[in-house]
Scaffold this active site. Structure first.
Site, PDB file in Angstrom:
ATOM      1  N   ARG A  24       0.767  -1.273  -0.055  1.00  0.00           N
ATOM      2  CA  ARG A  24      -0.015  -0.085   0.074  1.00  0.00           C
ATOM      3  C   ARG A  24       1.011   1.229   0.089  1.00  0.00           C
ATOM      4  NH1 ARG A  24      -3.703  -0.527   4.972  1.00  0.00           N
ATOM      5  NH2 ARG A  24      -1.647  -1.867   5.731  1.00  0.00           N
ATOM      6  N   LEU A  26       1.069   3.521  -2.182  1.00  0.00           N
ATOM      7  CA  LEU A  26       0.366   4.800  -2.492  1.00  0.00           C
ATOM      8  C   LEU A  26      -0.465   5.450  -1.473  1.00  0.00           C
ATOM      9  CD1 LEU A  26      -0.150   6.670  -4.812  1.00  0.00           C
ATOM     10  CD2 LEU A  26      -2.071   5.112  -5.689  1.00  0.00           C
ATOM     11  N   LYS A  27      -0.890   4.435  -0.718  1.00  0.00           N
ATOM     12  CA  LYS A  27      -1.783   4.931   0.185  1.00  0.00           C
ATOM     13  C   LYS A  27      -1.002   5.509   1.187  1.00  0.00           C
ATOM     14  CE  LYS A  27      -3.711   2.995   4.769  1.00  0.00           C
ATOM     15  NZ  LYS A  27      -5.228   3.482   4.725  1.00  0.00           N
ATOM     16  N   SER A 448     -22.148  -0.169  17.746  1.00  0.00           N
ATOM     17  CA  SER A 448     -21.178   0.065  18.073  1.00  0.00           C
ATOM     18  C   SER A 448     -21.215   1.659  19.215  1.00  0.00           C
ATOM     19  CB  SER A 448     -20.146   0.180  17.165  1.00  0.00           C
ATOM     20  OG  SER A 448     -20.555   1.270  16.199  1.00  0.00           O
ATOM     21  N   ARG A 530      -8.494   4.480   1.384  1.00  0.00           N
ATOM     22  CA  ARG A 530      -9.017   3.533   2.306  1.00  0.00           C
ATOM     23  C   ARG A 530      -8.828   2.267   1.610  1.00  0.00           C
ATOM     24  NH1 ARG A 530     -11.087   1.766   6.770  1.00  0.00           N
ATOM     25  NH2 ARG A 530     -12.960   0.289   6.592  1.00  0.00           N
ATOM     26  N   ASP A 671     -40.877  -8.063   4.284  1.00  0.00           N
ATOM     27  CA  ASP A 671     -40.628  -9.617   4.070  1.00  0.00           C
ATOM     28  C   ASP A 671     -39.628  -9.954   5.077  1.00  0.00           C
ATOM     29  OD1 ASP A 671     -42.247 -10.577   2.284  1.00  0.00           O
ATOM     30  OD2 ASP A 671     -40.981 -10.952   0.597  1.00  0.00           O
ATOM     31  N   HIS A 709     -22.424  10.752  10.774  1.00  0.00           N
ATOM     32  CA  HIS A 709     -21.364  10.599   9.829  1.00  0.00           C
ATOM     33  C   HIS A 709     -20.450  12.196   9.832  1.00  0.00           C
ATOM     34  CE1 HIS A 709     -24.020   7.998   7.892  1.00  0.00           C
ATOM     35  NE2 HIS A 709     -22.787   7.178   7.835  1.00  0.00           N
TER      36      HIS A 709
HETATM   37  N1  GLN Z   1     -23.949  -2.630  14.279  1.00  0.00           N
HETATM   38  C1  GLN Z   1     -23.115  -1.739  13.438  1.00  0.00           C
HETATM   39  C2  GLN Z   1     -22.559  -0.758  14.243  1.00  0.00           C
HETATM   40  O1  GLN Z   1     -23.011  -0.290  15.082  1.00  0.00           O
HETATM   41  C3  GLN Z   1     -23.869  -1.478  12.352  1.00  0.00           C
HETATM   42  C4  GLN Z   1     -22.840  -0.980  11.474  1.00  0.00           C
HETATM   43  C5  GLN Z   1     -23.681  -0.552  10.005  1.00  0.00           C
HETATM   44  O2  GLN Z   1     -24.723  -0.581   9.829  1.00  0.00           O
HETATM   45  N2  GLN Z   1     -22.780  -0.364   9.103  1.00  0.00           N
HETATM   46  O3  GLN Z   1     -21.428  -0.486  14.130  1.00  0.00           O
END
Ligand code: GLN
Ligand code: ZN
Length: 770
Positions: A24, A26-27, A448, A530, A671, A709
């Protein structure tokens, strides 16, 4: 054209090669540059060294025509944006001040200019930066990168073919720029874009390109007549250019379908088609248009996005059929080798015999060369390779890793009833309400909690032998204690243990399931710098022992409130792995589901009354063509139900998905027959809640009120406002309060503040309901 002359002319090629280097490099150089530790000059030198090494490695392996321009500092779609001059207004000053820094500004954003949006490249796990276009977009050609990289390769004495993202795909991947009405169709810019491509093609011709490849993977998706018409116009116009290189239009990831006749008739010299999974459909469609007389057909017979050794005899048979259908048939991988790791050779932890079942980029290159040789000179020229290949395939088929009779017997015995819960959703909901005794608008998180430096250090220490398992588990328990006590203090209703023990939500389970392989160096670019190391789902899947129970029960022992058990669902386990290619995906999903079902049942037996099975990948694995989707959704939802249906009615099953647009799979989500679903919604102001309501979704749902995010802390009032919006679509009895996704990537201070505000918001809005 005779089949014989078409065969004799066979050449080998690829469309792209892994960019990062074996270690890696380049990274590391790019991230060093971002931190100011590597100069621009040093970064450019590293990049040039990697390009040279790749070109030479391909040529030495016997590849007749190497690609150029596939290299990228971040993403090839962003490179195309730079090539056509579609720089968003907010980044123009940065790009003019310094092309490299401006490029990274578009990719990563700056203090005052957000980056371009990032999204998945078709159905792969590679992410590209979405072009932003509008009625005012003015294109201008900048062929410098393409020309320089071509000249580099020519100077090394290589036969090189520049590879560009094609104009139709570029526009189809674009979105209206901020401020442009959502109804704007980027395809209306085609007439403005084509002259820019014409200029780039002329520059490449002048620099010595005999052929140029234009990638049009967007044409393997369902396309409207207007879109097909745009493709026809694009290649009619480019084909009519007076001084241009020969054009190879490439498609991959699926069949060309109704775009095939369009491209077959276009005045271009060659087409590249995917003959792996789409082989039968593409073959039939090619025959139906009478083949490609006088043209070059590049046959992608080696799977460019999976890791299994090729069945050389089978590929030769396909190639043989194609010989009668084109003026010349070349051999290639189905798509750029960007999507697979570089080389199997450095893998020490995989048994040598098993390693021979695998082919990464370097091994695939050798397969392509062998196939081209076999095609051009006959199978006698590759007897030894064919024999070795037969032995490797036989070793794989016959291995107990591939076939475990106990797993197969169990999967075969599955009945419809196994994938159906004992009571209907309304009956269960009542039982769960009585059993759990939760307040209205219950609060929870997605699983998490922040992965602290200490946890990561502990994991590294364990790997390096600096601490033992007992010492490591001690650390994890301390982490769980902290997470539980914080949640109790904050007043959350359904707690989680925080997932501190998980490096990655798929890898963690893959490491504990029999049938999965892990690589040490199998890095694949996910986005920018990444890289991920997807596990390899190699054989029949079973679970030797419980995987999560001890952590969940430990967490539960610390609190009287319910603690959710947390699992990764079967579809996501497949989507973020390399999957086996020797049986239908649905069969593999069923095996994974049965292993997870045991885990679900063990969690319940250990006293867990809420269990969440995450399926964030359910939508991204949706087949590219609508016709293929019902079959996919059928096995995908069955696998989820098989995982979760073994529990008692009063045990509450949650699921979680994170993306804002999912109107097209609401039916499938229903479903799944989960009791509660949590979804990403904060950025789109509860759009998903409205979509659920529109489709009459009958279950409990938690549209996220906290955008995880960003490090930004939402105020209690802001979260309350989102909840009030949510209540317009989902009644209070069915509305949950939670963040958009897991908190793994967040830091503790903002997590604390945000969750306190989230609980406060729930209390305020509960008060308003009385
Ligand atoms: N249970 C995971 C977390 O909380 C869900 C992660 C996800 O949806 N990508 O990290
Ligand atoms: Zn998520």
């Amino acid at each position: 054209m005779t089949p014989k002359s078409a065969a004799a002319a066979a050449r080998s090629t690829v469309y792209g090669y892994p960019r990062q280097g074996q270690d890696r490099e380049l990274k590391k150089a790019i991230e060093g540059y971002w931190k100011g530790r590597v100069t621009a000059e040093a970064l450019r030198a590293t990049a040039a060294g990697l390009r040279r090494a790749n070109g030479q490695a391909l040529a030495e392996a016997g590849i007749d025509e190497v690609p150029t321009g596939d290299f990228s500092y971040y993403d090839h779609v962003l490179d195309t944006t730079a090539m056509v001059g579609a720089i968003p207004r907010r980044h123009r000053a940065a790009v003019e001040a310094d092309a490299l820094d401006g490029y990274f500004a578009m990719a990563r954003g700056t203090q005052d200019a957000p980056p371009l949006e990032m999204t998945k490249w078709f159905d792969t796990n590679y992410h590209y930066l979405v072009p932003e276009l509008g009625p005012d977009t003015v294109f201008s050609a900048d062929s410098a990168k393409q020309v320089a990289e071509l000249k580099e390769a020519l100077a090394l004495g290589l036969t090189a073919r520049p590879v560009l993202v094609g104009p139709v795909t570029y526009l189809l991947l674009a979105k209206p720029a901020p401020g442009v009405p959502a109804g704007f169709d980027p395809l209306t810019l085609l007439d403005r874009l084509l002259p820019v491509y014409a200029e780039v093609l002329a520059d490449l011709r002048a620099a010595g390109a005999e052929w140029v490849q234009l990638d049009e993977p967007a044409l393997v998706q369902d396309r409207t007549p207007a879109e097909l018409n745009a493709a026809e116009r694009a290649y009619r116009d480019l084909g009519a250019l007076p001084d241009r290189p020969k054009l190879l239009v490439a498609s991959y990831f699926d069949r060309l379908g109704e775009a095939l006749p369009v491209l077959a008739k276009a005045p271009v010299e060659g087409l590249a088609l995917d003959f792996t999974e789409a082989a039968a459909a593409n073959l039939e469609a090619l025959a139906a248009v009478g083949g490609l007389p006088g043209k070059r057909l590049v046959a992608g017979v080696v799977n460019g996005r999976n890791v299994w050794v090729n069945d050389l005899s089978k590929s030769l048979a396909t190639l043989g059929t194609l010989l009668g259908l084109a003026g010349r048939v070349d051999v290639a991988a189905s798509c750029s080798l960007l999507h697979v790791p570089l080389d199997t050779t450095p893998e020490r932890d995989i048994e040598p015999q098993i390693l021979r079942w695998l082919a990464f980029a370097r091994q695939k290159t050798a397969e392509i060369v062998t196939l081209a040789k076999g095609l051009a000179r006959g199978t006698d020229a590759i007897t030894a390779e064919l024999a070795a290949n037969r032995a490797d395939l036989a070793s794989r088929t016959g291995s107990p890793i591939t076939r475990d009779p106990a797993v197969r017997a169990r999967a075969e015995a599955v009945t419809d009833a196994d994938a159906r819960r004992a009571q209907s959703y309304p009956e269960r909901a009542a039982a769960q309400r009585a059993h759990l005794g939760l307040p209205l608008l219950p609060t929870t998180t997605i699983g998490s909690f922040p992965q602290t430096g200490e946890v990561r250090t502990a994991r590294a220490d364990l790997r390096a032998g600096r601490i033992d398992t007992a010492g490591y588990e001690e650390r994890i328990r301390a982490e769980i204690q902290e997470v539980i006590s914080f949640q109790e203090k904050t007043g959350l209703d359904v707690l989680v243990h925080g997932e501190a023990e998980r490096n990655d939500m798929v890898q963690y389970f893959a490491e504990q399931l029999t049938g999965y392989l892990a690589t040490q160096h199998g890095w694949v670019q996910s986005y920018g710098t990444r890289c991920v190391r997807p596990p390899i789902l190699a054989g029949d899947i079973s679970r030797p022992e419980p995987m999560t129970v001890r952590w969940t029960t430990y967490a539960q022992s610390l609190s009287d409130r319910p603690v959710k058990g947390m699992l990764t669902g079967p579809v996501t386990m497949l989507a973020w792995s390399f999957v086996r290619d020797d049986q239908p995906l649905g069969d593999t999903a069923r095996q994974v589901a049965l292993a997870l079902r045991d885990e679900v049942n063990d969690l319940e037996a250990a006293g867990t009354s809420v269990i969440q099975v995450d399926e964030p990948a359910l939508r991204e694995t949706l087949p590219l063509r609508a016709a293929d989707r019902p079959a996919y959704l059928a096995w995908a939802t069955e696998a989820f139900r098989l995982t979760t249906a073994g529990v008692r009615p009063k045990t509450q099953i949650h699921t979680h998905m994170c993306y804002a647009e999912f109107g097209d799979i609401v039916r499938a989500i229903d479903d799944l027959d989960a009791d509660v679903i949590s979804l990403e919604a904060a950025r789109s102001h509860m759009q998903v809640a409205r979509e659920l309501a529109t489709h009459g979704y009958p279950r409990e749902a938690g549209p996220g009120v906290y955008d995880i995010h960003s490090p930004r802390v939402p105020s209690a009032e802001e979260a309350a406002e989102l909840l009030r919006t949510g209540l317009k679509a989902i009644p209070a009895e069915r509305l949950w309060v939670n963040p958009d996704c897991g908190l793994k990537t967040r830091a503790w201070p903002e997590t604390r503040a945000s969750l306190e505000n989230l609980v406060a918001a729930a209390r305020t809005v509960r008060g308003e309901l009385r």
